[in-house]
Design a protein around this motif. Structure first.
Motif, mmCIF file in Angstrom:
data_model
loop_
_atom_site.group_PDB
_atom_site.id
_atom_site.type_symbol
_atom_site.label_atom_id
_atom_site.label_comp_id
_atom_site.label_asym_id
_atom_site.label_seq_id
_atom_site.Cartn_x
_atom_site.Cartn_y
_atom_site.Cartn_z
ATOM 1 N N GLU A 402 0.837 -1.209 0.000
ATOM 2 C CA GLU A 402 0.000 0.000 0.000
ATOM 3 C C GLU A 402 0.864 1.249 0.000
ATOM 4 O OE1 GLU A 402 -1.508 2.317 2.464
ATOM 5 O OE2 GLU A 402 -0.073 1.983 4.082
ATOM 6 N N THR A 403 0.243 2.354 -0.373
ATOM 7 C CA THR A 403 0.985 3.591 -0.609
ATOM 8 C C THR A 403 0.654 4.683 0.393
ATOM 9 O OG1 THR A 403 1.571 5.174 -2.333
ATOM 10 C CG2 THR A 403 -0.742 4.548 -2.193
ATOM 11 N N GLY A 404 0.039 4.306 1.528
ATOM 12 C CA GLY A 404 -0.383 5.316 2.501
ATOM 13 C C GLY A 404 0.760 5.927 3.271
ATOM 14 N N ALA A 405 1.901 5.254 3.345
ATOM 15 C CA ALA A 405 3.093 5.773 4.036
ATOM 16 C C ALA A 405 2.852 6.021 5.512
ATOM 17 C CB ALA A 405 3.592 7.049 3.363
ATOM 18 N N ALA A 406 1.902 5.298 6.108
ATOM 19 C CA ALA A 406 1.642 5.460 7.541
ATOM 20 C C ALA A 406 1.527 4.081 8.176
ATOM 21 C CB ALA A 406 0.367 6.256 7.764
ATOM 22 N N GLY A 407 2.079 3.920 9.366
ATOM 23 C CA GLY A 407 2.002 2.638 10.051
ATOM 24 C C GLY A 407 3.057 1.681 9.573
ATOM 25 N N SER A 408 3.060 0.490 10.166
ATOM 26 C CA SER A 408 4.073 -0.499 9.837
ATOM 27 C C SER A 408 3.513 -1.725 9.139
ATOM 28 C CB SER A 408 4.792 -0.943 11.125
ATOM 29 O OG SER A 408 3.856 -1.528 12.027
ATOM 30 N N ASP A 409 2.181 -1.793 8.991
ATOM 31 C CA ASP A 409 1.555 -2.965 8.392
ATOM 32 C C ASP A 409 1.129 -2.643 6.952
ATOM 33 O OD1 ASP A 409 -0.276 -1.150 9.254
ATOM 34 O OD2 ASP A 409 -1.677 -2.629 10.092
ATOM 35 N N GLN A 410 2.109 -2.345 6.120
ATOM 36 C CA GLN A 410 1.807 -1.913 4.753
ATOM 37 C C GLN A 410 1.888 -3.047 3.745
ATOM 38 O OE1 GLN A 410 4.463 1.752 4.789
ATOM 39 N NE2 GLN A 410 2.584 2.535 3.864
ATOM 40 N N VAL A 411 1.938 -4.260 4.214
ATOM 41 C CA VAL A 411 1.942 -5.441 3.349
ATOM 42 C C VAL A 411 0.905 -6.416 3.875
ATOM 43 C CG1 VAL A 411 3.309 -7.375 2.483
ATOM 44 C CG2 VAL A 411 4.393 -5.142 2.824
ATOM 45 N N GLY A 427 7.125 2.057 6.788
ATOM 46 C CA GLY A 427 6.158 2.948 6.158
ATOM 47 C C GLY A 427 6.762 3.689 4.979
ATOM 48 N N ALA A 428 6.152 3.559 3.833
ATOM 49 C CA ALA A 428 6.586 4.259 2.622
ATOM 50 C C ALA A 428 5.450 4.189 1.616
ATOM 51 C CB ALA A 428 7.854 3.627 2.044
ATOM 52 N N ALA A 429 5.552 4.947 0.563
ATOM 53 C CA ALA A 429 4.533 4.925 -0.493
ATOM 54 C C ALA A 429 4.875 3.821 -1.480
ATOM 55 C CB ALA A 429 4.476 6.279 -1.180
ATOM 56 N N TRP A 430 4.624 2.566 -1.047
ATOM 57 C CA TRP A 430 4.935 1.417 -1.908
ATOM 58 C C TRP A 430 3.948 1.386 -3.065
ATOM 59 C CZ3 TRP A 430 9.537 0.198 -0.735
ATOM 60 C CH2 TRP A 430 9.995 0.234 0.585
ATOM 61 N N SER A 431 4.462 1.542 -4.256
ATOM 62 C CA SER A 431 3.602 1.745 -5.422
ATOM 63 C C SER A 431 3.435 0.510 -6.291
ATOM 64 C CB SER A 431 4.164 2.873 -6.288
ATOM 65 O OG SER A 431 5.514 2.596 -6.653
ATOM 66 N N VAL A 443 8.730 -1.392 -4.909
ATOM 67 C CA VAL A 443 9.356 -0.084 -5.089
ATOM 68 C C VAL A 443 8.406 0.984 -4.573
ATOM 69 C CG1 VAL A 443 10.768 -0.773 -7.055
ATOM 70 C CG2 VAL A 443 8.462 0.108 -7.463
ATOM 71 N N SER A 444 8.994 2.137 -4.248
ATOM 72 C CA SER A 444 8.197 3.224 -3.671
ATOM 73 C C SER A 444 8.209 4.448 -4.570
ATOM 74 C CB SER A 444 8.732 3.593 -2.287
ATOM 75 O OG SER A 444 9.999 4.220 -2.409
ATOM 76 N N SER A 445 7.173 5.248 -4.414
ATOM 77 C CA SER A 445 7.050 6.466 -5.221
ATOM 78 C C SER A 445 7.424 7.714 -4.427
ATOM 79 C CB SER A 445 5.613 6.608 -5.739
ATOM 80 O OG SER A 445 4.702 6.672 -4.638
#
Length: 616
Positions: A402-411, A427-431, A443-445
């Motif tokens: 996910e691309t929200g760049a908030a929190g640690s559960d982005q997968v 946390g990153a904007a994983w695109s 990769v991130s944007s």
């Protein structure tokens, strides 16, 4: 016989005969072929009463001198015909002799005024009766020896001779034309000019050929009067004909680089090689064949939607839209609208394990699945507020980022696309995310770079050489390739292992949004640019733009399947799909019931389902 009277009579007769009867063994082709350097001299011997002398062989001697009065001891050339095999035969008073047949004329410089002296010495032991007088001046025909050099009289040096080659100076001319303007036919020569006109023009008004080149007696190159060119054949039957030699292994035709690397070859047995000149089969290709991804055609979609992502699986192209739409196509050309499980902003779709899975960045249930691309079911993502941007499948696992760049559960991961588990990631904007070589790579944007995982659970964060806004990633031919929407000439990045990265030069600084691999080619699409919204590369390093002139749309997704590239756009008013290539085969879905007629060409062998039917 009164010797003095005879001499006078002979002298008088020979004087007249010399001017009238002297004949040279030369012709007007002296400048084109080697002349016979002898002079044919004829005359008639009579006694004092004008009666022909008795038949016999007579002693004669001749001189060539530079003046009418100098002593014969200063002659340029002397020839005495007194031996039994050289004496001159006289019959009825008439004789003919070739001056230079005994003593060569090579010492004579013909490029000056010269005189001939003659003396008769009887028929037995020479008894010379004195040189005839006056001497006769040699005319223009003997002087034509100089034509061997194409020089003007007086321009050759005094050392020039009838058989000694000389180098013409820049002032040497023949009929007013510089001798350097003539080509020699007996030695290697060069034709050179500075002109805007053709260097050589051949005009054939008859039925003969324009040109024939020989090696010995064998004609090796031919140009017919119909313009047909033959190599190895004297009767070319087409505009260009090449014929090999029986039993020869020499290729008929080869193309090589400047360093000698084989690019193409046609052998005498008909085998054609591309990338090689020693093909062992009728067609042998060394390297990639790129026939798709180069030319693109705009297609009509079902409805106007903001198409965001497209994938291929189970014989079907399936696209999802940011505006909640779904459409399917068996060939990328003919599309059918489908009803999504929810009107979410669908951002990405993939296929794996017999199921289509799509994710979105809004809605209550941000995952939907379909076994056939037609019937869709909503699935719950673990965290409903995540902005899921991309999903892929590999090693038996679906993985979304996910691309929200908030929190640690982005997968989140799922073995079946239905039940999902959150995974911890920085946390990153994983695109975008891809799977290859046993590794998930995202990769991130936002300049955060990349992250990798062998299982989709534990993630690592290798460094990347630039902090561009990386928008998409794919894997193909042993290489990860990612493209960006920002950067200056470096909007491509490649890695063989997902860990060590290097930038590649992007041919245009467009906002590249999606990349895929198929048919030996990486293909990327962008949502901006002018007539150049596609770029391709066989190796991820060297890229080339492909024309989208007249079909520029905001392309956000691209995929490859069944021999065709398909790209979808967020704009286009119903014309928001473009394709490149041709469908190679059709796959019958294994979980569908096929009804109707079927034609199968060639052998059909049942191995496993699904059945693949190849087109002719």
């Amino acid at each position: 016989m009164n010797s003095l009277l005879a001499q006078k009579k002979i002298s008088t007769l020979l004087t007249g005969a010399f001017g009238l009867l002297i004949v040279l063994a030369l012709n007007t082709n002296l400048a084109l072929a080697q002349a016979n350097p002898q002079i044919n001299y004829q005359g008639k011997l009579t006694n004092g009463s004008g009666v022909a002398v008795p038949d016999g062989t007579y002693n004669m001697r001749f001189w060539i001198l530079t003046s009418p009065s100098i002593a014969t001891s200063s002659a340029l050339w002397t020839e005495s015909l007194t031996a039994s095999d050289t004496k001159v035969q006289v019959t009825n008073g008439l004789f003919s002799v070739m001056l230079g047949s005994s003593t060569p004329l090579t010492s004579v410089d013909w490029n000056q005024t010269l005189y001939l002296g003659v003396e008769i010495g009887g028929t037995s032991t020479p008894a010379w009766d004195g040189e005839m007088s006056p001497r006769k001046i040699l005319g223009t025909v003997p002087a034509a020896f100089v034509a061997n050099y194409a020089n003007v009289a007086g321009s050759a040096s005094t050392s020039d001779s009838a058989t000694t080659a000389v180098s013409a100076s820049s002032s040497d001319t023949l009929a007013g034309i510089a001798s350097s303007s003539f080509l020699r036919s007996d030695e290697a020569d060069t034709m050179e000019a500075t002109s805007t006109s053709p260097l050589l023009s051949l005009i054939q008004n008859g039925t003969g050929k324009l040109l024939s080149l020989f090696r010995g007696l064998t004609e090796v190159f031919t140009v017919g009067n119909n313009g047909h060119v033959g190599v190895g054949t004297s009767t070319p039957g087409s505009l260009f004909s090449v014929q090999g030699t029986a039993g020869s292994s020499t290729p008929l035709f080869t193309v090589a680089s400047s360093t000698g690397t084989a690019l193409m070859g046609i052998l005498s047995n008909g085998n054609v090689g591309i990338g090689t000149n020693s093909a062992g089969e009728k067609l042998e290709v060394v390297g990639n064949i790129i026939s798709k991804g180069t030319e693109w055609t705009l297609r009509t979609s079902t409805t106007t939607n903001s198409w965001h992502s497209v994938t291929y699986g189970n014989g079907l192209f399936v696209a999802v839209a940011f505006t909640g739409g779904v459409m399917t196509s068996p060939d990328g050309i003919n599309w059918t609208p489908r009803t999504a499980a929810a009107a979410n902003q669908w951002t990405s779709i993939t296929y794996g394990n017999g199921i289509f899975v799509a994710v979105s960045n809004n809605g209550t249930d941000r995952v939907m699945t379909s076994p056939d691309g037609i019937n869709w079911t909503s699935r719950k993502s673990i965290t409903s507020n995540r902005l899921w941007s991309a999903v892929t499948y590999g090693n038996g696992l679906f993985v979304a980022v996910e691309t929200g760049a908030a929190g640690s559960d982005q997968v989140m991961t799922s073995p079946d696309g239905i039940t999902w588990t959150n995974r911890s990631a920085t946390g990153a904007a994983w695109s975008s995310i891809a799977y290859g070589n046993g590794l998930f790579v995202a990769v991130s944007s936002d300049g955060s770079g990349t992250m990798t995982s062998v299982d989709g659970i534990v993630w690592n964060y290798p460094s990347s050489p630039t902090s561009n806004a990386w928008s998409a990633i794919t894997y193909g031919n042993g290489l990860f390739v990612t493209v960006a929407s920002t950067g200056s000439g470096d909007r491509v990045m490649i890695s063989p292992d997902g860990v060590t990265w290097a930038t590649s030069t992007s041919v245009a600084d467009n906002s590249w949004h999606s990349v895929t691999y198929g048919n030996g080619l990486f293909v990327a699409v962008s949502n901006d640019g002018s007539g150049n919204r596609v770029m391709t590369s066989p190796d991820g390093i060297t890229w080339k733009t492909r024309s989208t002139s007249g079909i520029d749309k905001s392309y956000l997704g691209v995929t490859y399947g069944s021999g065709i590239f398909v790209a979808v756009a967020s704009t286009g008013s119903g014309q928001d799909v473009m394709t490149s290539g041709k469908v190679d085969y059709s796959v019958l879905a294994h979980n569908n019931i096929y009804q109707g007629g079927m034609s199968v060409f060639g052998n059909l062998r049942s191995v496993h389902l699904p059945i693949v039917i190849l087109s002719r």
